[in-house]
Design a protein around this motif. Structure first.
Motif, PDB file in Angstrom:
ATOM      1  N   CYS A   1      44.782  28.193  31.431  1.00  0.00           N
ATOM      2  CA  CYS A   1      44.092  27.894  30.180  1.00  0.00           C
ATOM      3  C   CYS A   1      42.619  28.217  30.398  1.00  0.00           C
ATOM      4  CB  CYS A   1      44.266  26.433  29.780  1.00  0.00           C
ATOM      5  SG  CYS A   1      43.463  26.067  28.206  1.00  0.00           S
ATOM      6  N   LEU A   2      42.085  29.123  29.585  1.00  0.00           N
ATOM      7  CA  LEU A   2      40.707  29.566  29.740  1.00  0.00           C
ATOM      8  C   LEU A   2      39.756  28.916  28.747  1.00  0.00           C
ATOM      9  CD1 LEU A   2      41.327  33.334  30.503  1.00  0.00           C
ATOM     10  CD2 LEU A   2      41.179  31.415  32.085  1.00  0.00           C
ATOM     11  N   VAL A   3      40.229  27.908  28.001  1.00  0.00           N
ATOM     12  CA  VAL A   3      39.318  27.132  27.161  1.00  0.00           C
ATOM     13  C   VAL A   3      38.286  26.515  28.107  1.00  0.00           C
ATOM     14  CG1 VAL A   3      39.131  25.087  25.688  1.00  0.00           C
ATOM     15  CG2 VAL A   3      41.036  26.683  25.367  1.00  0.00           C
TER      16      VAL A   3
ATOM     17  N   GLU B   1      41.280  37.212  38.552  1.00  0.00           N
ATOM     18  CA  GLU B   1      40.937  37.642  37.186  1.00  0.00           C
ATOM     19  C   GLU B   1      40.760  36.439  36.259  1.00  0.00           C
ATOM     20  OE1 GLU B   1      43.267  41.925  37.127  1.00  0.00           O
ATOM     21  OE2 GLU B   1      44.369  40.103  36.651  1.00  0.00           O
ATOM     22  N   ASN B   2      41.655  35.472  36.370  1.00  0.00           N
ATOM     23  CA  ASN B   2      41.532  34.287  35.513  1.00  0.00           C
ATOM     24  C   ASN B   2      40.276  33.487  35.840  1.00  0.00           C
ATOM     25  OD1 ASN B   2      43.628  34.570  33.705  1.00  0.00           O
ATOM     26  ND2 ASN B   2      45.100  33.473  34.974  1.00  0.00           N
ATOM     27  N   ARG B   3      39.932  33.353  37.116  1.00  0.00           N
ATOM     28  CA  ARG B   3      38.709  32.635  37.504  1.00  0.00           C
ATOM     29  C   ARG B   3      37.493  33.323  36.887  1.00  0.00           C
ATOM     30  NH1 ARG B   3      35.951  28.754  37.561  1.00  0.00           N
ATOM     31  NH2 ARG B   3      37.453  27.585  38.726  1.00  0.00           N
ATOM     32  N   LYS B   4      37.430  34.644  37.022  1.00  0.00           N
ATOM     33  CA  LYS B   4      36.300  35.410  36.472  1.00  0.00           C
ATOM     34  C   LYS B   4      36.229  35.239  34.955  1.00  0.00           C
ATOM     35  CE  LYS B   4      34.359  40.036  36.163  1.00  0.00           C
ATOM     36  NZ  LYS B   4      34.568  41.453  36.352  1.00  0.00           N
ATOM     37  N   HIS B   5      37.378  35.338  34.323  1.00  0.00           N
ATOM     38  CA  HIS B   5      37.403  35.223  32.861  1.00  0.00           C
ATOM     39  C   HIS B   5      37.060  33.797  32.416  1.00  0.00           C
ATOM     40  CE1 HIS B   5      39.024  37.613  29.311  1.00  0.00           C
ATOM     41  NE2 HIS B   5      38.406  36.581  28.806  1.00  0.00           N
ATOM     42  N   ALA B   6      37.504  32.798  33.157  1.00  0.00           N
ATOM     43  CA  ALA B   6      37.150  31.408  32.824  1.00  0.00           C
ATOM     44  C   ALA B   6      35.640  31.209  32.898  1.00  0.00           C
ATOM     45  CB  ALA B   6      37.870  30.435  33.764  1.00  0.00           C
TER      46      ALA B   6
ATOM     47  N   GLY C   1      33.649  43.477  29.141  1.00  0.00           N
ATOM     48  CA  GLY C   1      34.003  44.635  29.938  1.00  0.00           C
ATOM     49  C   GLY C   1      35.404  44.638  30.504  1.00  0.00           C
ATOM     50  N   HIS C   2      36.252  43.701  30.107  1.00  0.00           N
ATOM     51  CA  HIS C   2      37.627  43.708  30.609  1.00  0.00           C
ATOM     52  C   HIS C   2      38.360  44.913  30.039  1.00  0.00           C
ATOM     53  CE1 HIS C   2      36.836  39.759  31.990  1.00  0.00           C
ATOM     54  NE2 HIS C   2      38.069  39.511  32.296  1.00  0.00           N
ATOM     55  N   ASP C   3      39.141  45.552  30.878  1.00  0.00           N
ATOM     56  CA  ASP C   3      39.964  46.665  30.430  1.00  0.00           C
ATOM     57  C   ASP C   3      41.383  46.151  30.266  1.00  0.00           C
ATOM     58  OD1 ASP C   3      41.275  48.992  29.897  1.00  0.00           O
ATOM     59  OD2 ASP C   3      40.991  49.870  31.875  1.00  0.00           O
TER      60      ASP C   3
END
Length: 163
Positions: free
Chosen positions: A146-148, A100-105, A32-34
């Motif tokens: 880094c979202l790995v 945003e990065n925390r949520k995406h991670a 759902g990311h825009d």
């Protein structure tokens, strides 16, 4: 036709439309990311002048990090990031806010095979290099991370200050 047949026919029709018609499916790859709007600015233009900043991705035991870990830019400035992975595994450079990065991670933990190749996020294979062009249009503090899965939790993050 019973209710199950109607639901199945609808799913088949919409799937066929998306595959044949080329429609995108928001949320499948990015929950759902825009990505049409970016918090840290906008994609840069490789044909325009840009300051080059080399960002190296490394590991040392369980520690994973970026060099440099802090970058300062001016609002309106275009940056040509040269992303160099000197690590033994893949790393990512995702430019957004810390929230945003925390949520995406966290989402990446659920979808560990997701790889980024977006204007603001790239996955770089071990010992490889990639380029990312970015124009910082907003003042503030942003994060590259880094979202790995596991890397964000290992504090593989950096800060960008836009003045």
């Amino acid at each position: 036709m019973n209710r199950n047949h109607i639901v199945a026919a609808g799913l088949i029709a919409s799937t066929t439309f998306m595959l044949v018609g080329g429609a995108t499916v928001p949320g499948i790859a990015h929950e759902g990311h825009d990505h049409a709007q970016f918090s840290a600015g906008e994609p840069g233009d490789p044909k325009k002048p840009a300051r080059v900043i080399k960002v190296t991705m490394r590991e040392d035991g369980n520690k994973k990090f970026f060099e440099p870990a802090r970058i300062e830019v001016r609002r309106g400035e275009q940056i040509h990031f040269t992303l160099q992975n000197e690590g033994t595994g893949p790393h990512e450079f995702a430019l957004a806010t810390a929230a945003e990065n925390r949520k995406h991670a966290d989402e990446m933990k659920k979808l560990p095979d997701m790889e980024h190749d977006e204007p603001n996020a790239k996955r770089v294979a071990a010992t490889k290099n990639l380029d990312l062009f970015w124009k910082f249009t907003k003042r503030g503090e942003f994060q590259f991370a880094c979202l790995v899965p596991g890397h964000y939790d290992a504090q593989m993050v950096g800060t960008i200050i836009v003045k």
